[in-house]
Structures are given as C-alpha cells and as structure tokens.
Design an enzyme around this catalytic site. Sequence first.
Site, PDB file in Angstrom:
ATOM      1  N   GLU A   1     -33.798 101.031 -64.096  1.00  0.00           N
ATOM      2  CA  GLU A   1     -32.845 100.172 -64.802  1.00  0.00           C
ATOM      3  C   GLU A   1     -32.998 100.265 -66.320  1.00  0.00           C
ATOM      4  OE1 GLU A   1     -33.545  96.427 -62.831  1.00  0.00           O
ATOM      5  OE2 GLU A   1     -32.614  97.141 -60.979  1.00  0.00           O
TER       6      GLU A   1
ATOM      7  N   ASN B   1     -25.669  83.587 -60.826  1.00  0.00           N
ATOM      8  CA  ASN B   1     -27.053  83.109 -60.876  1.00  0.00           C
ATOM      9  C   ASN B   1     -27.767  83.465 -62.173  1.00  0.00           C
ATOM     10  OD1 ASN B   1     -27.349  85.789 -60.358  1.00  0.00           O
ATOM     11  ND2 ASN B   1     -28.459  85.563 -58.428  1.00  0.00           N
TER      12      ASN B   1
ATOM     13  N   TYR C   1     -26.109  98.440 -59.471  1.00  0.00           N
ATOM     14  CA  TYR C   1     -26.156  97.735 -58.190  1.00  0.00           C
ATOM     15  C   TYR C   1     -25.978  98.698 -57.004  1.00  0.00           C
ATOM     16  CZ  TYR C   1     -26.286  93.008 -60.158  1.00  0.00           C
ATOM     17  OH  TYR C   1     -26.666  91.848 -60.788  1.00  0.00           O
TER      18      TYR C   1
ATOM     19  N   HIS D   1     -30.563  88.593 -64.212  1.00  0.00           N
ATOM     20  CA  HIS D   1     -31.042  89.688 -63.353  1.00  0.00           C
ATOM     21  C   HIS D   1     -32.435  90.092 -63.810  1.00  0.00           C
ATOM     22  CE1 HIS D   1     -31.511  93.565 -61.392  1.00  0.00           C
ATOM     23  NE2 HIS D   1     -31.952  93.993 -62.566  1.00  0.00           N
TER      24      HIS D   1
ATOM     25  N   LYS E   1     -26.717  87.389 -67.354  1.00  0.00           N
ATOM     26  CA  LYS E   1     -25.423  87.781 -66.788  1.00  0.00           C
ATOM     27  C   LYS E   1     -24.271  87.080 -67.536  1.00  0.00           C
ATOM     28  CE  LYS E   1     -27.356  88.712 -62.174  1.00  0.00           C
ATOM     29  NZ  LYS E   1     -27.224  88.464 -60.709  1.00  0.00           N
TER      30      LYS E   1
HETATM   31  P1  RTP Z   1     -30.589  90.491 -59.195  1.00  0.00           P
HETATM   32  O1  RTP Z   1     -30.645  91.889 -58.620  1.00  0.00           O
HETATM   33  O2  RTP Z   1     -29.250  90.149 -59.787  1.00  0.00           O
HETATM   34  O3  RTP Z   1     -31.727  90.228 -60.137  1.00  0.00           O
HETATM   35  O4  RTP Z   1     -30.782  89.446 -58.015  1.00  0.00           O
HETATM   36  P2  RTP Z   1     -31.830  89.503 -56.843  1.00  0.00           P
HETATM   37  O5  RTP Z   1     -32.699  90.715 -56.952  1.00  0.00           O
HETATM   38  O6  RTP Z   1     -32.492  88.180 -56.808  1.00  0.00           O
HETATM   39  O7  RTP Z   1     -30.873  89.637 -55.593  1.00  0.00           O
HETATM   40  P3  RTP Z   1     -30.268  90.959 -54.927  1.00  0.00           P
HETATM   41  O8  RTP Z   1     -30.566  90.892 -53.475  1.00  0.00           O
HETATM   42  O9  RTP Z   1     -30.675  92.187 -55.680  1.00  0.00           O
HETATM   43  O10 RTP Z   1     -28.705  90.722 -55.089  1.00  0.00           O
HETATM   44  C1  RTP Z   1     -28.044  91.088 -56.279  1.00  0.00           C
HETATM   45  C2  RTP Z   1     -27.050  90.031 -56.641  1.00  0.00           C
HETATM   46  O11 RTP Z   1     -26.016  90.016 -55.672  1.00  0.00           O
HETATM   47  C3  RTP Z   1     -25.498  88.716 -55.570  1.00  0.00           C
HETATM   48  N1  RTP Z   1     -25.517  88.313 -54.174  1.00  0.00           N
HETATM   49  N2  RTP Z   1     -24.487  87.766 -53.593  1.00  0.00           N
HETATM   50  N3  RTP Z   1     -22.725  86.654 -51.713  1.00  0.00           N
HETATM   51  C4  RTP Z   1     -23.967  86.910 -51.357  1.00  0.00           C
HETATM   52  O12 RTP Z   1     -24.399  86.663 -50.262  1.00  0.00           O
HETATM   53  C5  RTP Z   1     -24.837  87.520 -52.338  1.00  0.00           C
HETATM   54  N4  RTP Z   1     -26.078  87.922 -52.134  1.00  0.00           N
HETATM   55  C6  RTP Z   1     -26.519  88.436 -53.331  1.00  0.00           C
HETATM   56  C7  RTP Z   1     -26.362  87.782 -56.388  1.00  0.00           C
HETATM   57  O13 RTP Z   1     -25.686  87.473 -57.588  1.00  0.00           O
HETATM   58  C8  RTP Z   1     -27.600  88.606 -56.654  1.00  0.00           C
HETATM   59  O14 RTP Z   1     -28.205  88.265 -57.886  1.00  0.00           O
HETATM   60 MG    MG Z   2     -31.956  92.657 -57.207  1.00  0.00          MG
END
Ligand code: RTP
Ligand code: MG
Length: 145
Positions: A126, A112, A49, A115, A9
């Site tokens: 994706e 973080n 997203y 991705h 990212k």
């Molecule tokens: P990613 O898709 O980026 O690989 O991350 P992930 O699967 O671990 O998490 P996901 O639930 O898909 O969430 C996507 C991204 O959204 C941001 N996020 N912000 N502010 C918040 O509460 C919150 N929750 C999620 C994070 O940057 C996450 O990577």
């Molecule tokens: Mg995710």
Amino acid sequence: MEKTFLMVKPDGVQRNVIGEIVSRFERKGFQLAGAKLMSIPTELAEQHYGEHKERPFFGELVDFITSGPVFAMVWQGENVISTARQMMGATNPKDAAPGTIRGDFGLTVGKNIIHGSDSPESAVREIGLFFKEEELVEYNKNINE
Ligand code: RTP
Ligand code: MG
C-alpha cells in the site's frame, strides 16, 4: 523501522477529524514519514482494495473511497502496523470499542473513517501504491551526508 499506510477516508476528511487522528498517532509516539491530501483515481482504488474484488460490496467500496479527498499517510515506529489497527478499532464501528478512532467517530461499516494496513505485506504494497520513495522522509539520516 516498521512502517504502515494509514488513510483518513472521505467521511473522516468531511467531518474534520484529520487533525484529531494525526494527533492520536503523534501522541502515541509514532513518527509521520509522509502525508498528502489527494483524490484517489478509480484504478488506484481498485488496486488498493484488490483483495475484496469478489465481495458484493466492492463496487460501493470503490465508489466511496473515490467520492472525495482522502488524507494518505505513512507512519513509522515499533509495532506500528498492529498498534495502529488497535487504535483504529473494529472494522464495523458498532463493534469498535470507545476510545478507538472508529469507536469514537464512526457509525456504519461503509463509512468507518480510517484505513490501516493489516500486515507487513499489505503495508509495503500500500505504501508503494500511494507514495513515491522521494515523498517519504528519513529522520535518522545524517543531514551532513
Ligand atoms: P480497511 O481495509 O478499510 O482498513 O478496513 P478493514 O481492514 O478493517 O476491513 P476489510 O475487511 O479490509 O474491509 C475493507 C472495507 O470494506 C468495507 N466493508 N464493508 N458492507 C460490508 O459488509 C463491508 N465489509 C467491509 C469497510 O469499509 C472496510 O473498512
Ligand atoms: Mg483491510
């Protein structure tokens, strides 16, 4: 061969950890099938997203992922989708174990570092959003073909 979509990212690119991250997946034994440094257009960010469209942080998420260049990659290998997620660590870096990418380099959930696709369906979707077929290599192709 199982494939996944991984992306450093904008915060990871800015903090100069592309090489470190690529190195971890190489050393693990996965193969890089495609990669590019790119800026994500807003429409692509919204598609990528899409599952989070109704979440309160959707706007921030799209703003952040389009805020600077990302390093988009396709990696392949046995169980690469779930193993890459393990190597990335928990979504929130404060919960991510030391030794994981987010545990070692991240501090907050909004930034973080990396991705990774979370399922075979997400991986196909994706990879298709970010890469054309001709941008990916096939290692097992006979060069005399
Ligand atoms: P990613 O898709 O980026 O690989 O991350 P992930 O699967 O671990 O998490 P996901 O639930 O898909 O969430 C996507 C991204 O959204 C941001 N996020 N912000 N502010 C918040 O509460 C919150 N929750 C999620 C994070 O940057 C996450 O990577
Ligand atoms: Mg995710």
